[in-house]
Design an enzyme around this catalytic site. Structure first.
Site, short mmCIF file in Angstrom:
data_model
loop_
_atom_site.label_atom_id
_atom_site.label_comp_id
_atom_site.label_asym_id
_atom_site.label_seq_id
_atom_site.Cartn_x
_atom_site.Cartn_y
_atom_site.Cartn_z
N VAL A 16 -5.76 -98.53 -37.59
CA VAL A 16 -5.89 -99.29 -38.85
C VAL A 16 -7.03 -100.30 -38.74
O VAL A 16 -7.79 -100.52 -39.70
CB VAL A 16 -4.55 -99.96 -39.24
CG1 VAL A 16 -4.68 -100.70 -40.56
CG2 VAL A 16 -3.45 -98.92 -39.34
N GLU A 121 0.08 -105.98 -47.58
CA GLU A 121 0.31 -104.72 -48.31
C GLU A 121 0.31 -103.52 -47.38
O GLU A 121 1.06 -102.56 -47.56
CB GLU A 121 -0.77 -104.56 -49.38
CG GLU A 121 -0.60 -103.40 -50.31
CD GLU A 121 0.59 -103.56 -51.26
OE1 GLU A 121 1.58 -102.86 -51.02
OE2 GLU A 121 0.51 -104.36 -52.21
N VAL A 124 3.64 -101.70 -45.72
CA VAL A 124 4.63 -100.84 -46.38
C VAL A 124 3.96 -99.68 -47.12
O VAL A 124 3.12 -99.90 -47.99
CB VAL A 124 5.48 -101.63 -47.40
CG1 VAL A 124 6.59 -100.76 -47.97
CG2 VAL A 124 6.07 -102.88 -46.76
N GLU A 182 4.00 -94.52 -34.40
CA GLU A 182 3.90 -95.82 -33.73
C GLU A 182 3.62 -95.61 -32.25
O GLU A 182 3.87 -94.53 -31.71
CB GLU A 182 5.23 -96.58 -33.87
CG GLU A 182 5.61 -96.91 -35.29
CD GLU A 182 4.57 -97.76 -35.98
OE1 GLU A 182 4.26 -98.84 -35.50
OE2 GLU A 182 4.04 -97.31 -37.02
N LYS A 197 10.27 -101.65 -43.42
CA LYS A 197 9.56 -101.58 -44.70
C LYS A 197 10.53 -101.84 -45.86
O LYS A 197 10.20 -102.54 -46.81
CB LYS A 197 8.89 -100.21 -44.84
CG LYS A 197 7.75 -100.03 -43.82
CD LYS A 197 7.31 -98.58 -43.73
CE LYS A 197 6.15 -98.40 -42.76
NZ LYS A 197 5.88 -96.99 -42.44
#
Ligand code: HSE
Length: 406
Positions: A16, A121, A124, A182, A197
């Site tokens: 990410v 943001e 989730v 993960e 989440k």
């Protein structure tokens, strides 16, 4: 070299983090990047020209840095970073659902106290801007239910098992290679990730901060081939479904493998896609679907948060209006299990199919209590709606009557 003040610290340069960096450069914002904090200095990085450091204290010492984008996987470390940054009045963007689910109430207080913003943001449902949707689109309506698929890895595995008939381990490995899973994939397949989440959505939609220890999550890790065969024989699929309902100010919440039929929107959600159905008083039901994980889909919402830090402000409904909702894990649900008889002491009603296989009705609170038993004995648990239960039972009775006649 730009003369522009470098005001942003990026912490974490994994999937990410790199996605976020992609949007920074694509939008000429990379000039604002003061430093990138990483764990392992010896790993080769692209680009290697960034100001990499392994010393996070540089971020706190540099008073020019007013924005921290935290994208690491260690939740404890992430909490320390976010807490310290907020205490310095810096604004923070994070995507660490585990950390947020455990500490949201405290972090919201720090945000209020020190004036920095805290947006997440990306924590989730990947690319679906569901927090924004809840806060803004539903600002003038009352949400009664949120139901959805919130873990891309589990959905990817279930899709492979159902549609391609490849094995569980191979499917999990593919999800890891694709960067959805993960660092510790038990968080995905044991339902923790979907629970975190769900709890974040609960705070936004219902103004309620519930700690993970208090809520039910059962993952896909105990599902057997026989469960899949049972689902297929009855024209059903199994999905890992998060469900949050507010009925007369009583809130119920669960994350459970669930039978869904083809009339259910969730039946058609495949691979790493996430999907969320929001039901509200005035709008009725609306369905949102999008990629729930991955570098560019998640990087995009993180970048959107980053760009909206000045004007955005999250709301936690009902807390503000003082309307309190009670968390109520005493609701009864029907579940199917390959070993329903093992849960005997918790059941209010049971319908056996074959040996220990069957359906049972029990309270969500009892399923939370039975978690250890379920895991020790690898008991499969699959929730079903009342309508599905009625259909399955009817089919079963019809088949039994037929074989009795033979
Ligand atoms: N492991 C997570 C998932 C990543 O599979 O959904 C996105 O939060």
């Amino acid at each position: 070299m730009s003369t522009q003040t470098k005001i942003t610290a990026l912490i974490g340069f994994g999937t990410v983090g790199q996605g976020f960096y992609h949007y920074l450069t694509a939008n000429n914002e990379d000039k604002k990047l003061a430093t990138v904090v990483i764990k392992n200095a010896s790993k080769s990085r692209i680009p290697d020209t960034l100001n990499f450091t392994t010393d996070v204290s540089e971020v706190y010492q540099n008073k020019e840095i007013n924005t921290v984008v935290e994208l690491i996987s260690d939740d404890k470390e992430a909490f320390n970073i976010v807490k310290k940054a907020l205490q310095q009045g810096k604004s923070v963007v994070s995507a660490n659902k585990k950390m947020i689910a455990h500490h949201l109430e405290e972090l919201v207080e720090l945000e209020k106290q020190f004036g920095g913003k805290f947006l997440y943001e990306g924590a989730v449902a990947g690319s679906i801007p569901i927090i924004k949707i809840i806060n803004e689109h539903y600002a003038f309506d009352e949400i009664t239910e949120i139901r959805g698929i919130l873990n891309g890895t589990s959905n990817y595995i279930l899709t492979q098992l159902f549609d391609k008939e490849i094995g569980y381990d191979e499917a999990l490995q593919q999800a890891q290679e694709a960067g959805f899973a993960e660092a510790e994939p038990s968080a995905d397949v044991e339902g923790y990730d979907a629970l975190y989440k769900s709890l974040i959505l609960t705070a936004h939609a219902f103004g309620k901060f519930i700690l993970p220890e208090k809520a039910l999550h059962i993952g896909i890790n105990n599902l057997k081939k026989s469960d899949l065969a049972f689902a297929k024989a009855n024209h059903l699929k199994i999905k890992l479904v998060a469900s949050i309902k507010n009925h007369n100010h009583k809130l119920t919440l669960s994350v459970l493998p669930t039978f869904v039929d083809e009339n259910d929107n969730l039946f058609h959600v495949k691979n790493e896609y996430n999907a969320i159905e929001v039901v509200s008083n005035n709008i009725g039901s609306q369905f949102y679907k999008g990629k729930g994980a991955g570098k560019l889909p998640t990087g995009h919402v993180v970048f959107t948060d980053y760009k909206s830090l000045k004007e955005a402000k999250y709301t936690y409904r009902n807390i503000a209006s003082g309307k309190r909702i009670k968390y109520e894990p005493n609701q009864n649900i029907w579940v199917y299990s390959d070993k329903i008889t093992l849960l005997e002491k918790y059941l209010e009603e049971v319908v056996l199919i074959n040996g220990s296989q069957g359906y049972g009705r029990l309270k969500i609170a009892y399923l939370i209590k039975a978690k250890e038993l379920i895991n020790i004995h690898h008991v499969s648990i699959i929730a079903l709606s009342l309508a599905d239960f009625a259909d399955l039972r009817r089919n079963y009775l019809r088949k039994s009557a037929k074989s009795a006649r033979k």
